[in-house]
Design a protein around this motif. Structure first.
Motif, PDB file in Angstrom:
ATOM      1  N   ARG A 163       0.370  -1.349  -0.107  1.00  0.00           N
ATOM      2  CA  ARG A 163       0.208   0.620   0.063  1.00  0.00           C
ATOM      3  C   ARG A 163       0.716   1.378  -0.100  1.00  0.00           C
ATOM      4  O   ARG A 163       1.467   2.069   0.659  1.00  0.00           O
ATOM      5  CB  ARG A 163      -0.674  -0.062   1.151  1.00  0.00           C
ATOM      6  CG  ARG A 163      -2.211   0.751   0.915  1.00  0.00           C
ATOM      7  CD  ARG A 163      -3.187   0.991   1.899  1.00  0.00           C
ATOM      8  NE  ARG A 163      -4.012   1.589   2.194  1.00  0.00           N
ATOM      9  CZ  ARG A 163      -4.434   2.227   2.301  1.00  0.00           C
ATOM     10  NH1 ARG A 163      -4.786   1.578   4.106  1.00  0.00           N
ATOM     11  NH2 ARG A 163      -5.711   3.093   2.135  1.00  0.00           N
ATOM     12  N   PRO A 164       1.389   1.191  -0.855  1.00  0.00           N
ATOM     13  CA  PRO A 164       2.082   3.013  -1.552  1.00  0.00           C
ATOM     14  C   PRO A 164       1.460   4.245  -1.160  1.00  0.00           C
ATOM     15  O   PRO A 164       2.178   5.089  -0.950  1.00  0.00           O
ATOM     16  CB  PRO A 164       3.341   2.524  -2.570  1.00  0.00           C
ATOM     17  CG  PRO A 164       1.375   1.890  -3.146  1.00  0.00           C
ATOM     18  CD  PRO A 164       1.454   0.976  -2.297  1.00  0.00           C
ATOM     19  N   HIS A 165      -0.151   3.687  -1.487  1.00  0.00           N
ATOM     20  CA  HIS A 165      -0.661   5.428  -1.198  1.00  0.00           C
ATOM     21  C   HIS A 165      -2.167   4.745  -0.500  1.00  0.00           C
ATOM     22  O   HIS A 165      -2.708   3.704  -1.146  1.00  0.00           O
ATOM     23  CB  HIS A 165      -0.812   6.086  -2.731  1.00  0.00           C
ATOM     24  CG  HIS A 165      -1.199   7.256  -2.515  1.00  0.00           C
ATOM     25  ND1 HIS A 165      -2.250   7.971  -2.217  1.00  0.00           N
ATOM     26  CD2 HIS A 165      -0.662   8.762  -2.472  1.00  0.00           C
ATOM     27  CE1 HIS A 165      -3.187   8.970  -2.404  1.00  0.00           C
ATOM     28  NE2 HIS A 165      -2.317   9.364  -1.942  1.00  0.00           N
ATOM     29  N   GLU A 166      -2.357   6.097   0.469  1.00  0.00           N
ATOM     30  CA  GLU A 166      -3.719   5.403   0.717  1.00  0.00           C
ATOM     31  C   GLU A 166      -5.282   5.412   0.010  1.00  0.00           C
ATOM     32  O   GLU A 166      -6.168   4.106   0.463  1.00  0.00           O
ATOM     33  CB  GLU A 166      -3.822   6.612   1.474  1.00  0.00           C
ATOM     34  CG  GLU A 166      -4.636   8.097   1.156  1.00  0.00           C
ATOM     35  CD  GLU A 166      -4.980   9.178   2.178  1.00  0.00           C
ATOM     36  OE1 GLU A 166      -5.385   9.753   1.455  1.00  0.00           O
ATOM     37  OE2 GLU A 166      -4.201   9.323   3.176  1.00  0.00           O
ATOM     38  N   ASP A 167      -4.349   5.734  -1.627  1.00  0.00           N
ATOM     39  CA  ASP A 167      -5.633   5.172  -2.624  1.00  0.00           C
ATOM     40  C   ASP A 167      -4.548   4.382  -3.039  1.00  0.00           C
ATOM     41  O   ASP A 167      -5.594   4.075  -4.633  1.00  0.00           O
ATOM     42  CB  ASP A 167      -6.320   6.893  -3.195  1.00  0.00           C
ATOM     43  CG  ASP A 167      -6.352   7.512  -2.711  1.00  0.00           C
ATOM     44  OD1 ASP A 167      -7.180   6.764  -1.875  1.00  0.00           O
ATOM     45  OD2 ASP A 167      -6.412   8.701  -2.644  1.00  0.00           O
ATOM     46  N   VAL A 168      -3.770   3.691  -3.575  1.00  0.00           N
ATOM     47  CA  VAL A 168      -2.759   2.546  -3.846  1.00  0.00           C
ATOM     48  C   VAL A 168      -2.749   1.771  -3.577  1.00  0.00           C
ATOM     49  O   VAL A 168      -1.721   1.259  -2.200  1.00  0.00           O
ATOM     50  CB  VAL A 168      -2.000   3.027  -4.614  1.00  0.00           C
ATOM     51  CG1 VAL A 168      -1.331   2.406  -6.123  1.00  0.00           C
ATOM     52  CG2 VAL A 168      -2.211   4.558  -5.663  1.00  0.00           C
ATOM     53  N   GLU A 169      -3.629   0.592  -3.641  1.00  0.00           N
ATOM     54  CA  GLU A 169      -2.888  -0.819  -2.757  1.00  0.00           C
ATOM     55  C   GLU A 169      -2.981  -1.543  -3.530  1.00  0.00           C
ATOM     56  O   GLU A 169      -3.754  -2.182  -4.977  1.00  0.00           O
ATOM     57  CB  GLU A 169      -4.424  -1.141  -1.916  1.00  0.00           C
ATOM     58  CG  GLU A 169      -3.620  -2.721  -1.180  1.00  0.00           C
ATOM     59  CD  GLU A 169      -4.802  -2.640   0.188  1.00  0.00           C
ATOM     60  OE1 GLU A 169      -5.133  -1.152   1.165  1.00  0.00           O
ATOM     61  OE2 GLU A 169      -5.639  -3.595  -0.088  1.00  0.00           O
ATOM     62  N   PHE A 170      -2.075  -2.842  -3.400  1.00  0.00           N
ATOM     63  CA  PHE A 170      -2.280  -3.941  -4.554  1.00  0.00           C
ATOM     64  C   PHE A 170      -1.301  -4.955  -4.404  1.00  0.00           C
ATOM     65  O   PHE A 170      -0.447  -5.578  -2.925  1.00  0.00           O
ATOM     66  CB  PHE A 170      -1.975  -3.999  -5.353  1.00  0.00           C
ATOM     67  CG  PHE A 170       0.268  -3.139  -5.704  1.00  0.00           C
ATOM     68  CD1 PHE A 170       0.965  -4.124  -6.376  1.00  0.00           C
ATOM     69  CD2 PHE A 170      -0.084  -1.738  -5.702  1.00  0.00           C
ATOM     70  CE1 PHE A 170       2.100  -3.624  -5.953  1.00  0.00           C
ATOM     71  CE2 PHE A 170       1.539  -1.540  -5.665  1.00  0.00           C
ATOM     72  CZ  PHE A 170       2.512  -2.516  -5.506  1.00  0.00           C
ATOM     73  N   ASN A 171      -1.933  -6.249  -4.577  1.00  0.00           N
ATOM     74  CA  ASN A 171      -1.354  -7.703  -4.146  1.00  0.00           C
ATOM     75  C   ASN A 171       0.071  -8.492  -5.024  1.00  0.00           C
ATOM     76  O   ASN A 171       0.383  -8.003  -6.468  1.00  0.00           O
ATOM     77  CB  ASN A 171      -2.093  -8.621  -3.901  1.00  0.00           C
ATOM     78  CG  ASN A 171      -2.773  -8.268  -2.976  1.00  0.00           C
ATOM     79  OD1 ASN A 171      -3.109  -7.421  -1.789  1.00  0.00           O
ATOM     80  ND2 ASN A 171      -3.592  -9.259  -3.194  1.00  0.00           N
ATOM     81  N   ILE A 172       0.794  -9.117  -4.118  1.00  0.00           N
ATOM     82  CA  ILE A 172       1.920  -9.499  -5.383  1.00  0.00           C
ATOM     83  C   ILE A 172       2.572 -10.667  -4.116  1.00  0.00           C
ATOM     84  O   ILE A 172       1.486 -11.303  -3.004  1.00  0.00           O
ATOM     85  CB  ILE A 172       3.282  -8.932  -5.266  1.00  0.00           C
ATOM     86  CG1 ILE A 172       3.589  -8.752  -3.405  1.00  0.00           C
ATOM     87  CG2 ILE A 172       3.613  -7.119  -5.675  1.00  0.00           C
ATOM     88  CD1 ILE A 172       5.556  -8.535  -3.712  1.00  0.00           C
ATOM     89  N   THR A 173       2.702 -11.946  -5.061  1.00  0.00           N
ATOM     90  CA  THR A 173       2.599 -13.152  -4.781  1.00  0.00           C
ATOM     91  C   THR A 173       4.338 -13.697  -3.696  1.00  0.00           C
ATOM     92  O   THR A 173       5.712 -13.166  -4.599  1.00  0.00           O
ATOM     93  CB  THR A 173       2.284 -13.927  -6.429  1.00  0.00           C
ATOM     94  OG1 THR A 173       1.368 -14.085  -6.336  1.00  0.00           O
ATOM     95  CG2 THR A 173       2.378 -15.506  -5.399  1.00  0.00           C
ATOM     96  N   LEU A 174       4.623 -14.274  -2.904  1.00  0.00           N
ATOM     97  CA  LEU A 174       5.255 -14.648  -2.316  1.00  0.00           C
ATOM     98  C   LEU A 174       5.430 -15.759  -2.897  1.00  0.00           C
ATOM     99  O   LEU A 174       5.046 -16.278  -1.715  1.00  0.00           O
ATOM    100  CB  LEU A 174       5.685 -13.760  -0.980  1.00  0.00           C
ATOM    101  CG  LEU A 174       6.580 -14.049  -0.074  1.00  0.00           C
ATOM    102  CD1 LEU A 174       7.872 -13.126  -1.023  1.00  0.00           C
ATOM    103  CD2 LEU A 174       7.268 -13.549   1.918  1.00  0.00           C
ATOM    104  N   ASP A 175       6.570 -15.917  -3.177  1.00  0.00           N
ATOM    105  CA  ASP A 175       7.328 -17.882  -2.959  1.00  0.00           C
ATOM    106  C   ASP A 175       8.061 -18.565  -2.465  1.00  0.00           C
ATOM    107  O   ASP A 175       9.628 -17.756  -2.384  1.00  0.00           O
ATOM    108  CB  ASP A 175       7.469 -17.987  -4.757  1.00  0.00           C
ATOM    109  CG  ASP A 175       7.016 -19.636  -4.956  1.00  0.00           C
ATOM    110  OD1 ASP A 175       6.696 -20.511  -4.198  1.00  0.00           O
ATOM    111  OD2 ASP A 175       7.539 -20.043  -6.218  1.00  0.00           O
TER     112      ASP A 175
END
Length: 97
Positions: free
Chosen positions: A81-93
């Protein structure tokens, strides 16, 4: 006026990071026992280091959200969540070292 411009630029940078990393798969090697349980755990600092190694992006640890220390082999969703309006997921293997 300067604050509005700063906020706009911060959001643009966050969206750029999201476009670059969304859906990314980051691999972390950790020592594990036979049942897939890790000796120790993977925390936010380890996730930040793995992102830097695999993508070249230096992400601040404060934007990484995990539900708790990761203690087993497999795929784990990590939220950034780099910004209060921007949130995304990545996959950690997490793989055995």
């Amino acid at each position: 006026k300067a604050r509005v411009e700063h906020e706009r630029r911060a959001r643009a940078e966050a969206e750029q990071l999201a476009q670059s990393l969304v859906g990314a798969r980051v691999v972390v090697a950790a020592r594990a026992g036979d049942e897939g349980k890790l000796f120790g755990s993977i925390g936010i600092a380890d996730v930040a280091e793995a992102i830097r190694k695999f993508t070249g992006y230096e992400v601040d640890r404060s934007i990484i959200r995990i539900s708790g220390p990761i203690k087993e082999i497999g795929l784990h969703e990590v939220t950034l969540r780099p910004h209060e309006d921007v949130e995304f997921n990545i996959t950690l293997d997490v793989i055995p070292a």
